[in-house]
Scaffold this motif. Sequence first.
Motif, PDB file in Angstrom:
ATOM      1  N   LYS A 108      32.636  53.525   7.656  1.00 32.80           N
ATOM      2  CA  LYS A 108      33.219  54.379   6.615  1.00 32.80           C
ATOM      3  C   LYS A 108      33.816  55.647   7.214  1.00 32.80           C
ATOM      4  O   LYS A 108      34.911  56.074   6.832  1.00 32.80           O
ATOM      5  CB  LYS A 108      32.150  54.741   5.581  1.00 32.80           C
ATOM      6  CG  LYS A 108      31.751  53.589   4.664  1.00 32.80           C
ATOM      7  CD  LYS A 108      30.764  54.052   3.611  1.00 32.80           C
ATOM      8  CE  LYS A 108      30.434  52.932   2.632  1.00 32.80           C
ATOM      9  NZ  LYS A 108      29.467  53.367   1.600  1.00 32.80           N
ATOM     10  N   ALA A 109      33.103  56.245   8.156  1.00 35.63           N
ATOM     11  CA  ALA A 109      33.610  57.479   8.776  1.00 35.63           C
ATOM     12  C   ALA A 109      34.916  57.219   9.505  1.00 35.63           C
ATOM     13  O   ALA A 109      35.849  58.026   9.438  1.00 35.63           O
ATOM     14  CB  ALA A 109      32.562  58.052   9.725  1.00 35.63           C
ATOM     15  N   THR A 110      35.011  56.080  10.210  1.00 36.55           N
ATOM     16  CA  THR A 110      36.230  55.750  10.946  1.00 36.55           C
ATOM     17  C   THR A 110      37.416  55.603   9.997  1.00 36.55           C
ATOM     18  O   THR A 110      38.524  56.083  10.275  1.00 36.55           O
ATOM     19  CB  THR A 110      36.027  54.462  11.763  1.00 36.55           C
ATOM     20  OG1 THR A 110      34.908  54.646  12.645  1.00 36.55           O
ATOM     21  CG2 THR A 110      37.252  54.114  12.578  1.00 36.55           C
ATOM     22  N   LYS A 111      37.197  54.935   8.878  1.00 38.91           N
ATOM     23  CA  LYS A 111      38.257  54.804   7.872  1.00 38.91           C
ATOM     24  C   LYS A 111      38.657  56.167   7.316  1.00 38.91           C
ATOM     25  O   LYS A 111      39.845  56.459   7.113  1.00 38.91           O
ATOM     26  CB  LYS A 111      37.793  53.885   6.751  1.00 38.91           C
ATOM     27  CG  LYS A 111      37.630  52.424   7.151  1.00 38.91           C
ATOM     28  CD  LYS A 111      37.147  51.591   5.968  1.00 38.91           C
ATOM     29  CE  LYS A 111      37.004  50.123   6.350  1.00 38.91           C
ATOM     30  NZ  LYS A 111      36.493  49.294   5.219  1.00 38.91           N
ATOM     31  N   ASN A 112      37.647  57.006   7.064  1.00 46.16           N
ATOM     32  CA  ASN A 112      37.933  58.329   6.498  1.00 46.16           C
ATOM     33  C   ASN A 112      38.735  59.207   7.455  1.00 46.16           C
ATOM     34  O   ASN A 112      39.458  60.109   7.019  1.00 46.16           O
ATOM     35  CB  ASN A 112      36.630  59.030   6.125  1.00 46.16           C
ATOM     36  CG  ASN A 112      35.954  58.414   4.914  1.00 46.16           C
ATOM     37  OD1 ASN A 112      36.587  57.717   4.132  1.00 46.16           O
ATOM     38  ND2 ASN A 112      34.656  58.644   4.761  1.00 46.16           N
ATOM     39  N   TYR A 113      38.617  58.965   8.750  1.00 46.80           N
ATOM     40  CA  TYR A 113      39.398  59.725   9.719  1.00 46.80           C
ATOM     41  C   TYR A 113      40.825  59.201   9.848  1.00 46.80           C
ATOM     42  O   TYR A 113      41.621  59.751  10.607  1.00 46.80           O
ATOM     43  CB  TYR A 113      38.729  59.709  11.091  1.00 46.80           C
ATOM     44  CG  TYR A 113      37.505  60.593  11.184  1.00 46.80           C
ATOM     45  CD1 TYR A 113      37.551  61.934  10.797  1.00 46.80           C
ATOM     46  CD2 TYR A 113      36.300  60.090  11.662  1.00 46.80           C
ATOM     47  CE1 TYR A 113      36.428  62.743  10.881  1.00 46.80           C
ATOM     48  CE2 TYR A 113      35.167  60.897  11.755  1.00 46.80           C
ATOM     49  CZ  TYR A 113      35.240  62.221  11.363  1.00 46.80           C
ATOM     50  OH  TYR A 113      34.123  63.019  11.452  1.00 46.80           O
ATOM     51  N   GLY A 114      41.148  58.128   9.124  1.00 43.48           N
ATOM     52  CA  GLY A 114      42.541  57.698   9.043  1.00 43.48           C
ATOM     53  C   GLY A 114      42.903  56.413   9.753  1.00 43.48           C
ATOM     54  O   GLY A 114      44.074  56.037   9.792  1.00 43.48           O
ATOM     55  N   ALA A 115      41.918  55.709  10.310  1.00 42.67           N
ATOM     56  CA  ALA A 115      42.217  54.479  11.044  1.00 42.67           C
ATOM     57  C   ALA A 115      42.112  53.251  10.154  1.00 42.67           C
ATOM     58  O   ALA A 115      41.392  53.241   9.153  1.00 42.67           O
ATOM     59  CB  ALA A 115      41.261  54.332  12.225  1.00 42.67           C
ATOM     60  N   GLU A 116      42.816  52.192  10.549  1.00 40.74           N
ATOM     61  CA  GLU A 116      42.604  50.877   9.955  1.00 40.74           C
ATOM     62  C   GLU A 116      41.489  50.201  10.743  1.00 40.74           C
ATOM     63  O   GLU A 116      41.546  50.125  11.968  1.00 40.74           O
ATOM     64  CB  GLU A 116      43.877  50.039  10.026  1.00 40.74           C
ATOM     65  CG  GLU A 116      43.692  48.630   9.461  1.00 40.74           C
ATOM     66  CD  GLU A 116      44.920  47.754   9.644  1.00 40.74           C
ATOM     67  OE1 GLU A 116      44.785  46.521   9.477  1.00 40.74           O
ATOM     68  OE2 GLU A 116      45.991  48.300   9.976  1.00 40.74           O
ATOM     69  N   VAL A 117      40.466  49.700  10.051  1.00 44.67           N
ATOM     70  CA  VAL A 117      39.314  49.098  10.713  1.00 44.67           C
ATOM     71  C   VAL A 117      39.360  47.583  10.571  1.00 44.67           C
ATOM     72  O   VAL A 117      39.577  47.051   9.479  1.00 44.67           O
ATOM     73  CB  VAL A 117      37.988  49.642  10.137  1.00 44.67           C
ATOM     74  CG1 VAL A 117      36.789  48.884  10.718  1.00 44.67           C
ATOM     75  CG2 VAL A 117      37.857  51.137  10.427  1.00 44.67           C
ATOM     76  N   VAL A 118      39.151  46.893  11.686  1.00 42.46           N
ATOM     77  CA  VAL A 118      39.039  45.439  11.717  1.00 42.46           C
ATOM     78  C   VAL A 118      37.634  45.100  12.212  1.00 42.46           C
ATOM     79  O   VAL A 118      37.238  45.546  13.288  1.00 42.46           O
ATOM     80  CB  VAL A 118      40.084  44.808  12.660  1.00 42.46           C
ATOM     81  CG1 VAL A 118      39.895  43.292  12.721  1.00 42.46           C
ATOM     82  CG2 VAL A 118      41.490  45.168  12.214  1.00 42.46           C
TER      83      VAL A 118
END
Length: 403
Positions: A108-118
Amino acid sequence: MLQLDDILEARERVRETSRHTPLEHSHTYSSMTGADIHLKLENFQRTGSFKIRGATNRIATLSEAQTDAGVVTASAGNHAQGVALAATRSGVDSKIVMPEHAPISKVKATKNYGAEVVLSGQDYNEAAERAHEIERAEDRTYVHAFDDEYVMAGQGTIGLEILEDCPDVDTVVVPIGGGGLISGIATAIKEQKPETRVIGVQADGASSVAKSLEKGEPIALDGVDTIADGIATRSVGERTFPHIQEYVDEVVTVSDPEIAVALVYLLERSKTVVEGAGAVPLAAVLFEKFQYDADETIVPALCGGNIDLNTLTNVIVRGLVETGRYLKIRTVLKDQPGALEDLLDVFTAHQANIYAIHHDRTSREVEMNDTEVEIELEMRGPDHVDNFLADLRDSGYPVDVLA
């Protein structure tokens, strides 16, 4: 090989994005060990770990074409967040591959920082395979979590800060996964103060560096198994390994129970939250995994604080078990009135506080005129546990220790 000048240049690139994190003297751990312990609190860093330093430095060195194409990487969580934030701040598109079972909080934190997560793969290595497929298909730049000299240089800025804040440091203790953090820190330390020792620490269940040093070349493990997910890599980097050979004085390992104890101490005594990987340097000091002298100035680098709350709960319980603060037992009573009261009299005599009790009259594990009881207890330490268990057994109760 990475040079001190590379790290000094990296400091200028990461200055606006990363923080100069605190270095605090600990009376508690100094008293416990006899050494002079100062904690490098990198868990207070932006994104909760040191990874923002290396990611920022790498992305700052991208060409215009690389910036336009975007970046991709693989990470169990901390590097993911570092790359995501650094890329977003620089206007670079980022795609992050994380293992399928990566902690939800880190995803969730990675997405919130603006990245697309796979989400792909069972561990870091399998996630990295998928990330390289995306790299080739989309012509993105791969930002390696550790095996990249720009990343290593960014992490090395921690070493600069340690020497600035604690110039008399005798020993710096650093966690090792793939080796990027310790390569950078060790280069910064040894090229300025070569007499300072640098000790690397791995988890028993992910000890690729220790085994590689024994063999004299990088080797890959078949798998990893540790609560310290931030350093759970199967192999050391091809670029980082020579720096470890050159600059690191010793590499030791700690067990998961020892990591749990260190983490609980940090929560209870230092009022600070770290993840498993962040606790391994302190665990190595507390459990004397390397030799040190009284009054020696030691800096354990607490590299991150991004721990999943469910994991934290489990680790706290394990830490309490290891320090004799929590006990779960099973015993058998006669299925008759007053039997439980007699058992509880022993508890009262030892002032063992009951968390929970489960009374099972239908268990197939006991005779039909018996009943099985499982009890969770708050205890006051190993001696309290030993005396309590001895008294129970002397009183005729068969006892199985479950935790």
